[in-house]
Design a protein around this motif. Structure first.
Motif, mmCIF file in Angstrom:
data_model
loop_
_atom_site.group_PDB
_atom_site.id
_atom_site.type_symbol
_atom_site.label_atom_id
_atom_site.label_comp_id
_atom_site.label_asym_id
_atom_site.label_seq_id
_atom_site.Cartn_x
_atom_site.Cartn_y
_atom_site.Cartn_z
ATOM 1 N N ALA A 128 3.974 7.040 13.520
ATOM 2 C CA ALA A 128 2.617 7.588 13.564
ATOM 3 C C ALA A 128 2.443 8.724 12.559
ATOM 4 N N GLN A 129 3.456 9.576 12.426
ATOM 5 C CA GLN A 129 3.365 10.642 11.432
ATOM 6 C C GLN A 129 3.332 10.055 10.017
ATOM 7 N N ASP A 130 4.149 9.061 9.784
ATOM 8 C CA ASP A 130 4.176 8.421 8.473
ATOM 9 C C ASP A 130 2.819 7.799 8.144
ATOM 10 N N PHE A 131 2.218 7.127 9.122
ATOM 11 C CA PHE A 131 0.921 6.485 8.893
ATOM 12 C C PHE A 131 -0.168 7.513 8.589
ATOM 13 N N MET A 132 -0.130 8.642 9.296
ATOM 14 C CA MET A 132 -1.160 9.655 9.064
ATOM 15 C C MET A 132 -0.932 10.376 7.738
ATOM 16 N N GLU A 133 0.316 10.619 7.398
ATOM 17 C CA GLU A 133 0.579 11.326 6.143
ATOM 18 C C GLU A 133 0.361 10.438 4.927
ATOM 19 N N SER A 134 0.646 9.163 5.064
ATOM 20 C CA SER A 134 0.368 8.240 3.968
ATOM 21 C C SER A 134 -1.113 7.902 3.910
ATOM 22 N N GLY A 135 -1.790 8.021 5.052
ATOM 23 C CA GLY A 135 -3.212 7.676 5.108
ATOM 24 C C GLY A 135 -3.462 6.193 5.183
ATOM 25 N N THR A 136 -2.418 5.423 5.531
ATOM 26 C CA THR A 136 -2.547 3.969 5.622
ATOM 27 C C THR A 136 -1.954 3.484 6.947
ATOM 28 N N PRO A 137 -2.686 3.651 8.057
ATOM 29 C CA PRO A 137 -2.173 3.244 9.367
ATOM 30 C C PRO A 137 -1.705 1.795 9.388
ATOM 31 N N GLY A 138 -0.508 1.579 9.921
ATOM 32 C CA GLY A 138 0.042 0.238 10.040
ATOM 33 C C GLY A 138 0.865 -0.214 8.861
ATOM 34 N N SER A 139 0.817 0.508 7.755
ATOM 35 C CA SER A 139 1.563 0.118 6.558
ATOM 36 C C SER A 139 2.714 1.078 6.321
ATOM 37 N N LYS A 140 3.919 0.535 6.207
ATOM 38 C CA LYS A 140 5.101 1.344 5.962
ATOM 39 C C LYS A 140 5.555 1.306 4.505
ATOM 40 N N ILE A 141 4.785 0.692 3.651
ATOM 41 C CA ILE A 141 5.219 0.534 2.257
ATOM 42 C C ILE A 141 4.414 1.389 1.275
ATOM 43 N N THR A 142 3.485 2.197 1.786
ATOM 44 C CA THR A 142 2.697 3.057 0.900
ATOM 45 C C THR A 142 3.607 4.102 0.270
ATOM 46 N N PRO A 143 3.651 4.183 -1.052
ATOM 47 C CA PRO A 143 4.630 5.058 -1.703
ATOM 48 C C PRO A 143 4.254 6.534 -1.750
ATOM 49 N N ASP A 144 2.979 6.862 -1.554
ATOM 50 C CA ASP A 144 2.557 8.253 -1.725
ATOM 51 C C ASP A 144 1.737 8.724 -0.528
ATOM 52 N N LEU A 171 4.587 24.701 2.467
ATOM 53 C CA LEU A 171 5.479 25.713 3.011
ATOM 54 C C LEU A 171 6.532 25.006 3.845
ATOM 55 N N GLY A 172 7.759 25.057 3.403
ATOM 56 C CA GLY A 172 8.825 24.375 4.120
ATOM 57 C C GLY A 172 9.967 24.019 3.203
ATOM 58 N N PRO A 173 11.010 23.391 3.742
ATOM 59 C CA PRO A 173 12.209 23.097 2.962
ATOM 60 C C PRO A 173 12.081 21.921 2.013
ATOM 61 N N GLN A 174 11.053 21.083 2.182
ATOM 62 C CA GLN A 174 10.921 19.927 1.308
ATOM 63 C C GLN A 174 9.456 19.509 1.201
ATOM 64 N N ILE A 175 9.171 18.740 0.170
ATOM 65 C CA ILE A 175 7.808 18.258 -0.031
ATOM 66 C C ILE A 175 7.490 17.230 1.044
ATOM 67 N N PRO A 176 6.437 17.429 1.828
ATOM 68 C CA PRO A 176 6.123 16.503 2.918
ATOM 69 C C PRO A 176 5.567 15.193 2.408
ATOM 70 N N ARG A 177 5.601 14.204 3.252
ATOM 71 C CA ARG A 177 5.065 12.882 2.931
ATOM 72 C C ARG A 177 3.627 12.979 2.417
ATOM 73 N N THR A 178 2.856 13.863 2.998
ATOM 74 C CA THR A 178 1.450 14.038 2.650
ATOM 75 C C THR A 178 1.247 14.328 1.175
ATOM 76 N N LEU A 179 2.175 15.068 0.560
ATOM 77 C CA LEU A 179 2.020 15.518 -0.824
ATOM 78 C C LEU A 179 2.891 14.767 -1.818
ATOM 79 N N GLN A 180 3.598 13.756 -1.371
ATOM 80 C CA GLN A 180 4.416 12.979 -2.302
ATOM 81 C C GLN A 180 3.535 12.062 -3.139
#
Length: 423
Positions: A128-144, A171-180
């Motif tokens: 669910a976090q991955d889907f929201m950060e990628s902005g593509t619910p249901g898809s696990k292959i979105t690269p950014d 702000l944090g130890p690594q670039i989050p999925r949202t900003l990749q």
């Protein structure tokens, strides 16, 4: 632009509102670059701050539907009593730990969107976090991530200038999925100590000649995704973070999130060219001992609210150019469980704060809490796709007009915005 003199110890760059304190001069090529980037970013004006509440926050006890009988029937020991809810509009009210945000609501700067979330039914935190950060619910292959694409869409629409190395910062130890993605971003672990993280495999190494020349003035390495990493370190150094004092009345709480919000304010006020900033706050997975007016959830909400309120105060007049949005991967079950907590649910609530926010209102269609109105007969149903909220923020704050680029397949149209933000 005429050549600027080198900035020396205790110099002050009025145009960039940047105090510079250092043992040695900062090269004039750098001060020219910083000023040029800051001026361009300042001319464009608006900035987007995104907060992720990791762990699935309980929206029903954050913005409480206190006129719903079912809320109290299904949560006998963890509900927020009506007489302790901070009333908003006669139906919804804030958890009492969120008192610091009430003045922002009263001033018309704060709005909420209830029954909001991802249409994907996953109850997995990771997915669910991955889907929201990628902005593509249901898809696990979105690269950014969606925020990186929003900046890219802005580029396509209207940007022609050279970007600041701090255009996108987390702000944090690594670039989050949202900003990749293809737009360079940096992750700052601790501005004060220059402890910086987020090494990306694609990051360009710092030029060794520059590093050796100015190595004494750099405490640690800033890892990003662009070719201006070294310059970013110098720009950060120039802000003299150890000497930062928040504005009068801005009282940040102790803890990681309060520190993150203070550092975002610091970076924004230093005019480093920040357009998008990201921070997160964990601790929302309240399966056990959630509490009600007091307890685990209340503690999270107190830090959350105090930090955001302090950030708003700290930014002063510059707050008018900021839009801040919050998100969490999903909500929690309507019914409390056997251990005084709640389990993974569906719809949730998002907060939107800013100078252009048409606040003092809870947006979204309320679905109701009777059994026949629930999602899978157990959760609050979603009536507003989270991409509607983020899409409007991207469009009106960053100028990302091609929403198909930002949220592919979502079918977003500006004519169907909730109009949370003034045009």
């Amino acid at each position: 632009m005429p050549q600027l003199p080198s900035v020396t110890r205790r110099a002050f760059m009025k145009g960039g509102a940047m105090a510079v304190v250092g043992a040695s001069a900062i090269p004039s090529f750098l001060t020219r670059s910083v000023l040029a980037q800051a001026t361009t970013a300042q001319a464009q004006g608006k900035k987007l701050v995104v907060i992720f509440q990791r762990g699935a926050a309980d929206g029903l006890s954050i913005v409480v539907p206190y006129r719903e009988k079912s809320y109290y029937d299904l949560r006998p020991s963890i509900n927020i009593p009506q007489n302790q809810v901070i009333d908003l509009d006669g139906f919804f009210g804030l958890h009492p730990a969120m008192q610091p945000l009430k003045p922002l609501w009263d001033q018309g700067h704060l709005a909420m969107v209830h029954a909001c979330g991802s249409p994907d039914p996953s109850r997995s935190h990771f997915d669910a976090q991955d889907f929201m950060e990628s902005g593509t619910p249901g898809s696990k292959i979105t690269p950014d991530g969606w925020l990186n694409r929003a900046l890219a869409a802005e580029d396509a629409a209207r940007r022609t200038h050279k970007d600041s190395a701090f255009r996108a910062v987390a702000l944090g130890p690594q670039i989050p999925r949202t900003l990749q993605g293809k737009i360079p971003a940096v992750a700052v672990g601790n501005v004060r100590d220059f402890s910086v993280g987020g090494q990306n495999p694609a990051a360009t190494p710092i030029a060794s000649s520059f590093e050796s020349m100015y190595g004494d003035s750099v405490n640690s390495v800033l890892h990003g995704t662009g070719a201006e990493t070294f310059e970013a370190v110098k720009m950060l150094k120039a802000t003299d973070p150890a000497k930062y004092v928040p504005a009068a009345g801005a009282s940040y709480p102790g803890g990681a999130f309060g520190n993150s919000m203070k550092q975002i304010a610091q970076l924004l006020k230093a005019n480093l060219g920040v357009e998008a900033a990201f921070a997160d706050i964990g601790g929302w997975d309240t399966h056990q001992n959630q509490g009600n007016v007091n307890g685990q959830l209340a503690g999270r909400l107190k830090e959350f609210s105090q930090s955001i309120s302090a950030f708003w105060t700290d930014m002063g007049d510059q707050a008018e150019s900021i839009t801040l949005v919050t998100m969490s991967e999903f909500g929690r079950t309507i019914q409390q469980n056997g251990t005084g907590g709640t389990d993974h649910g569906h719809a949730n609530v998002m907060f939107v704060l800013g100078g252009s926010v048409q606040g003092g209102k809870v947006y979204g269609k309320w679905p109701g809490m009777e059994k026949s109105q629930l999602f899978e007969e157990r959760d609050l149903a979603i009536t507003t796709d989270f991409r509607q909220v983020l899409g409007e923020a991207s469009y009106k704050t960053l100028g990302a007009q091609n929403l198909e680029v930002v949220f592919p397949g979502a079918g977003l149209q500006n004519s169907r915005f909730l109009n949370l933000l003034k045009a």
